[in-house]
Design an enzyme around this catalytic site. Structure first.
Site, PDB file in Angstrom:
ATOM      1  N   HIS A 160      53.242  43.105  44.843  1.00  0.00           N
ATOM      2  CA  HIS A 160      52.982  42.077  43.804  1.00  0.00           C
ATOM      3  C   HIS A 160      52.177  40.900  44.370  1.00  0.00           C
ATOM      4  CE1 HIS A 160      56.375  44.040  41.572  1.00  0.00           C
ATOM      5  NE2 HIS A 160      56.867  44.124  42.806  1.00  0.00           N
ATOM      6  N   SER A 281      25.815  28.759  49.728  1.00  0.00           N
ATOM      7  CA  SER A 281      25.650  28.213  48.390  1.00  0.00           C
ATOM      8  C   SER A 281      24.462  27.272  48.394  1.00  0.00           C
ATOM      9  CB  SER A 281      26.920  27.467  47.979  1.00  0.00           C
ATOM     10  OG  SER A 281      26.615  26.521  46.974  1.00  0.00           O
ATOM     11  N   LYS A 287      30.014  26.217  51.956  1.00  0.00           N
ATOM     12  CA  LYS A 287      30.401  27.540  51.443  1.00  0.00           C
ATOM     13  C   LYS A 287      29.865  28.703  52.272  1.00  0.00           C
ATOM     14  CE  LYS A 287      32.231  28.583  48.027  1.00  0.00           C
ATOM     15  NZ  LYS A 287      31.942  28.438  46.607  1.00  0.00           N
ATOM     16  N   GLU A 294      32.207  41.102  46.950  1.00  0.00           N
ATOM     17  CA  GLU A 294      32.319  40.948  45.493  1.00  0.00           C
ATOM     18  C   GLU A 294      31.497  42.005  44.763  1.00  0.00           C
ATOM     19  OE1 GLU A 294      31.427  36.590  46.263  1.00  0.00           O
ATOM     20  OE2 GLU A 294      32.283  36.516  44.250  1.00  0.00           O
TER      21      GLU A 294
END
Ligand code: ARG
Length: 462
Positions: A160, A281, A287, A294
């Site tokens: 979980h 970024s 970043k 992704e």
């Protein structure tokens, strides 16, 4: 016959196609990717026709040489594809005619575009099964490398996405090696099943020419010719099986990618992804984004989309060939490209990434991760039934939580207040290293167990 009528079937037609007809009908925009398979198939077919005395040896030789020229033109980028010629099959044949003249017209004896496309596409998908197997093995090796360096590196195991029990980094990596092994099994199974040659089934009914289907099957590395001509020209199971295997594999990659996205976040810091597989970024200088992970996580959308797409095209089609089936290719091409790229990207990410032992250990040691070890101790050392031990441990977890402590930080008196038979021996099982070392059951996370699995897999993948 008007000048605009098609040269392939112009005999029956007075007029050429409407521009819209040509646009909806043409597949050359994508099926040019079958050029190599198409030419290989034609060479085998021509050689067989000659061996059977259906065409002359000199015609077969002219065809063979001409096809080689066509192939080199296509691979060299000088071939001019024509939409008016509809697809790869007619583009190749028309160019062959320009090159060698009359013998080109004999190539299509005892053959139809129906068995031709079934053959070309099948061979293309068969190659993709091999490519998937290669990509999977490379990724498994990268995972093995990670498993080996982190065989006893402690990290939290989750259920979980809540801390469950301590496990090892090596064990976690090896979980993906197993998943990918099943993927490889699916691609191999699919490959074995699809390895029947449809060439020579002609339009749908077979042919009256004395062809030798065993010869072409063997020439093109198939196990045998397909046994039913109606089935052979209308079967696209091979593509559906490839897509199904690809979907499951892409789903696995998506799960691993998701873990990398979570693990590389500032909140987890379990891994550092390499610069080579990260992006920055344009506005936030701090970043470092896991874009490759992704995108790998997202590829399943295209692969599964293609799978559903092709099932939907094939569903309800009567035997045998219907033009609907031309809609089979683009989705398979896209799914295969997506899967191969995702496998390669994941291999690079896994090979390059660095586990962060401190963050992994800290996380493994928090969240009462050894509560099960405490309950097991009560069963083993104090003879409690597991359900009672679970209850006692639960009270201790609540106590620790209320004091903002972890289980090993409780005093012996506090422990005894939950159950009088607890001794200070209990503290031995509350450390994460002892916890993972104790999980020695087959398939468990104990480092020795994991190392044995790594050794086994190194041998299998060698
Ligand atoms: N371009 C066609 C396809 O991809 C080739 C087969 C055409 N066959 C036919 N009977 N029109 O399906």
């Amino acid at each position: 016959m008007s000048d605009s009528a098609n040269t392939m079937w112009g005999g029956r037609f007075a007029d050429g196609p409407d521009a819209i007809m040509e646009a909806i009908n043409a597949s050359i925009g994508f099926d040019h990717r079958l050029a190599r398979q198409d030419i290989e198939g034609s060479r085998a077919h021509a050689a067989m026709l000659a061996a059977q005395g259906i065409i002359t040896d000199s015609d077969a030789e002219a065809i063979r040489k001409g096809l080689l020229t066509v192939l080199s033109e296509i691979e060299g980028g000088t071939f001019v594809f024509s939409t008016a010629l509809e697809d790869i099959h007619m583009n190749v044949e028309a160019r062959l005619k320009e090159l060698i003249g009359e013998p080109a017209g004999r190539l299509h004896t005892a053959r139809s575009r129906n068995d031709q496309v079934a053959l070309d596409f099948r061979m293309w998908v068969r190659d993709q099964c091999d490519a998937a197997l290669t990509g999977i093995a490379a990724l498994q090796k990268a995972l093995l490398g990670q498993a080996e360096t982190g065989a006893d590196l402690v990290m939290p195991g989750f259920t979980h996405l809540q801390t469950a029990q301590p496990v090892t980094w090596g064990h976690h990596m090896m979980a993906y090696v197993e998943m990918l092994a099943r993927d490889a099994g699916r691609f191999s199974d699919a490959r074995a099943r699809m390895n029947e040659c449809p060439l020579g089934t002609a339009a749908l009914a077979g042919t009256s020419f004395p062809i030798d289907r065993d010869m072409t099957a063997q020439e093109l590395s198939f196990d045998r010719p397909a046994a039913n001509s109606l089935d052979a020209v209308s079967d696209r199971d091979f593509a559906l099986e490839f897509l199904s295997a690809a979907s499951i594999c892409a789903m696995h990659l998506s799960r691993l990618a998701e873990e990398l996205v979570i693990w590389s976040s500032a909140q987890f810091r379990f891994v550092t992804m390499s610069d080579r597989f990260s992006t920055g970024s344009s506005i936030m200088p701090q970043k470092k984004n896991p874009d490759a992970a992704e995108l790998t996580r997202a590829k399943i959308g295209r692969v599964l989309g293609a799978t559903v797409g092709l099932f939907t095209v094939m569903k309800g089609l009567p035997l045998t060939y219907s033009k609907d089936m031309q809609e089979d290719k683009e989705q398979v091409f896209d799914a295969a490209d997506s899967l191969m790229l995702a496998l390669a990207a994941m291999e690079g990410m896994v090979r390059d990434m660095a586990a962060n032992p401190e963050a992994l250990r800290a996380a493994a040691s928090s969240g009462f991760s050894t509560a099960t070890d405490l309950a097991d101790w009560l069963v083993r050392e104090a003879g409690l039934p597991f359900r009672d031990a679970h209850h006692v441990t639960g009270r201790l977890v609540a106590m620790a939580e209320a004091e903002g402590k972890d289980l090993p930080d409780l005093t012996l008196d506090q422990m005894k207040s939950a159950h009088e038979s607890i001794t200070d021996g209990v503290f031995d099982v509350l450390g994460v290293d002892n916890s993972v070392r104790s999980r020695t059951s087959y398939g468990g996370t104990a480092p020795d167990q994991v190392r044995a699995q790594i050794a086994l897999w190194k041998e299998r993948l060698a």
